[in-house]
Design a protein around this motif. Structure first.
Motif, short mmCIF file in Angstrom:
data_model
loop_
_atom_site.label_atom_id
_atom_site.label_comp_id
_atom_site.label_asym_id
_atom_site.label_seq_id
_atom_site.Cartn_x
_atom_site.Cartn_y
_atom_site.Cartn_z
N ALA A 170 89.99 78.32 71.63
CA ALA A 170 91.54 78.52 71.99
C ALA A 170 91.25 77.37 72.99
O ALA A 170 91.10 77.92 74.07
CB ALA A 170 92.13 79.58 71.77
N ASP A 175 97.62 77.79 68.54
CA ASP A 175 98.62 79.11 67.88
C ASP A 175 97.82 80.15 67.66
O ASP A 175 96.17 80.06 66.94
CB ASP A 175 99.40 78.73 66.67
CG ASP A 175 100.06 79.41 65.98
OD1 ASP A 175 99.96 80.34 65.92
OD2 ASP A 175 100.74 78.82 64.70
N PRO A 176 98.25 81.29 68.05
CA PRO A 176 97.22 82.63 67.71
C PRO A 176 96.95 82.87 66.43
O PRO A 176 95.80 83.54 66.18
CB PRO A 176 98.27 83.62 68.77
CG PRO A 176 99.06 82.61 69.38
CD PRO A 176 99.09 81.45 69.05
N SER A 180 93.35 83.24 64.48
CA SER A 180 92.83 84.31 63.45
C SER A 180 92.49 84.03 62.20
O SER A 180 91.03 84.21 61.59
CB SER A 180 94.15 85.45 62.99
OG SER A 180 94.02 86.80 62.26
N ARG A 197 89.05 82.83 74.27
CA ARG A 197 90.33 83.21 73.74
C ARG A 197 90.55 82.27 74.98
O ARG A 197 92.43 82.25 75.06
CB ARG A 197 90.99 84.31 74.25
CG ARG A 197 90.04 85.68 73.50
CD ARG A 197 91.18 86.91 73.01
NE ARG A 197 90.70 87.74 71.81
CZ ARG A 197 90.57 87.59 71.02
NH1 ARG A 197 91.61 86.68 70.73
NH2 ARG A 197 90.24 87.56 69.61
#
Length: 316
Positions: A170, A175-176, A180, A197
């Motif tokens: 990331a 965008d989280p 995912s 992360r």
């Protein structure tokens, strides 16, 4: 009284990113395209050099023919996977109607940024853009596209058809949900995700690997042990499948050199700069298996013949 709305659980088995473009038909790009095709997805493998595309096709066919001969896959599976790959020498055309773009070109930041700018202009809005870079953090590349929230790192390992790990990285603006989705995508193509992360140069595996390589170079340049014996110690005492010098020759001395240059440029710390041994090999074009010479000498089939006693610094 109206019934309360039912909560729905996302379908995590649904395919993520069914149409993919891989840019760069070198060893990594070709194998990444092969992995994705084997997962049942359509993939466009793009490179401006037609001869690179031809080599990529020949290499994939050869690897899959070998699997068929060993009973590891059927001829029908081979033909189906190969049929899902489109080879294109026009990058803009290749990315015009895909869900995901994976960049796998030379490890030079300016080249990557120029490519991402081109891709951003040619791809559909919302297309996810990613890099297979082994060292550059997403934020250093995402600035080349209009919407950095749809950029992430997807770092495969060589040989990508075999190695299970894919690092999912990331950037500060990623965008989280994209992280995912990226993790699910990696799982769906038969790999194992390692999720970062927060970005850091070199990510996880290569930072650990580089610590081993740095110590191996220190022992070599200090005259403590030979290339062969350092590799042997790592195989026989530590259980490594190959030693650090064998691995550098396999992945390419130039890749290690450019990765170190990038890390040094980012940190300014002299310990992050390429060693004199690696710099000497790079400067003389002794890049490992692909050039026939690196830390070892190889025959025309890539079989190791022995330690390279003519490499720079070997007589020190």
């Amino acid at each position: 009284m109206a019934a309360a709305p039912q909560e729905t659980t996302p379908d995590t088995s649904a395919p993520v990113w069914t149409r993919v473009a891989v840019i760069g038909a070198g060893a990594m790009g070709a194998q990444i395209a092969g992995v994705i095709a084997l997962s049942g997805r359509e993939v466009a493998l793009a490179d401006t050099a037609r001869d690179a595309l031809d080599r990529a096709g020949t290499t994939l066919r050869g690897r899959w023919d070998s699997r068929v001969a060993k009973g590891a896959m059927t001829a029908a599976e081979r033909d189906a996977a190969y049929g899902r790959i489109t080879f294109s020498d026009n990058v803009s055309d290749a990315v015009s109607d895909v869900d995901l773009v994976i960049e796998a070109v030379v490890e030079k930041l300016d080249v990557k940024r120029d490519l991402f700018s081109q891709v951003d202009g040619a791809a559909r809005p919302g297309t996810v853009i990613s890099s297979n870079s082994s060292s550059f953090v997403p934020s250093s590349m995402a600035e080349a596209i209009a919407d950095p929230t749809r950029f992430l790192g997807l770092h495969f390992f060589n040989p990508a058809l075999v190695m299970k790990c894919v690092e999912v990285i990331a950037g500060p603006q990623t965008d989280p949900q994209l992280m995912s989705d990226g993790t699910r995508f990696v799982e769906q193509i038969g790999k194992e995700p390692v999720v970062l992360r927060k970005e850091i140069n070199g990510f996880v595996a290569n930072r650990i690997l580089n610590a081993v390589r740095d110590e191996a170079i220190y022992l070599l340049e200090g005259g403590y042990a030979s290339v062969t014996d350092i590799d042997r110690a790592c195989r026989t005492a530590l259980g490594y499948p190959m030693g650090p010098f064998e691995l550098m020759d396999l992945t390419g001395v130039d890749i290690g050199y450019l990765t170190k240059k990038a890390r040094y440029a980012a940190s300014g710390d002299p310990k992050d700069a390429p060693s004199r041994t690696v710099s000497g090999l790079f400067d003389t074009g002794q890049l490992g298996r692909k050039s026939g010479r690196g830390f070892y000498v190889y025959d025309d089939k890539g079989v190791k013949q022995g330690e390279n006693t003519d490499r720079p610094g070997a007589s020190d």
